[in-house]
Design an enzyme around this catalytic site. Sequence first.
Site, PDB file in Angstrom:
ATOM      1  N   GLU A  82       0.835  -1.200   0.000  1.00 25.58           N
ATOM      2  CA  GLU A  82       0.000   0.000   0.000  1.00 25.58           C
ATOM      3  C   GLU A  82       0.871   1.252   0.000  1.00 25.58           C
ATOM      4  O   GLU A  82       0.429   2.316   0.355  1.00 25.58           O
ATOM      5  CB  GLU A  82      -0.955  -0.004   1.203  1.00 25.58           C
ATOM      6  CG  GLU A  82      -0.272  -0.096   2.563  1.00 25.58           C
ATOM      7  CD  GLU A  82       0.336   1.203   3.047  1.00 25.58           C
ATOM      8  OE1 GLU A  82      -0.307   2.264   2.956  1.00 25.58           O
ATOM      9  OE2 GLU A  82       1.478   1.152   3.499  1.00 25.58           O
ATOM     10  N   GLU A 115       6.933   7.219  -1.498  1.00 32.46           N
ATOM     11  CA  GLU A 115       7.020   6.627  -0.151  1.00 32.46           C
ATOM     12  C   GLU A 115       8.025   5.472  -0.136  1.00 32.46           C
ATOM     13  O   GLU A 115       7.836   4.488   0.569  1.00 32.46           O
ATOM     14  CB  GLU A 115       5.639   6.182   0.312  1.00 32.46           C
ATOM     15  CG  GLU A 115       4.714   7.350   0.563  1.00 32.46           C
ATOM     16  CD  GLU A 115       3.418   6.948   1.251  1.00 32.46           C
ATOM     17  OE1 GLU A 115       3.308   5.817   1.728  1.00 32.46           O
ATOM     18  OE2 GLU A 115       2.525   7.805   1.314  1.00 32.46           O
TER      19      GLU A 115
END
Length: 159
Positions: free
Chosen positions: A17, A26
């Site tokens: 995710e 990220e």
Amino acid sequence: RKWKPPNNEKADIMVSELLGSFGDNELSPECLDGAQYFLKDGGVSIPQDYTSYIAPLAAAKLWNDAKHSKTLETELKALETPYVVKIHNGLPLAAPELMFTFEHPNVDFPDHIDNSRYKTLRFTFERGGTIHGLVGYFESKLYGDVYISILPDSPNLSH
């Protein structure tokens, strides 16, 4: 980094995710490449790929808010910091251009993993205006023909 699965058993599917608002911001490529050690040969990664895009943006309110921010040490840092916002009062000045694409599982694994990227882009401006910053978008193939996207005008745009 030192964990070993019991009996060296590897996974059939790896689900992440880590897609940020820019797709790869990220540390998704680095994390998924590292986790690939635990994926069976021929295993499936979800997402399978993601592509980032940027466009020049006129957004006087966002720029002004950053310029007068008291949360960072200096005014300059506030203007160099990426922000995740829903743009209400902004205007992209050119069409988004493709930046980078990452695919998983990484076909170069483990011999040649290099996620460093550099790109120079040229934009064709559709209208005049002051460039206050860049707006980022991404599109990701989760699995098969299932996509998630925040890229304007994409047939895969998620609502």
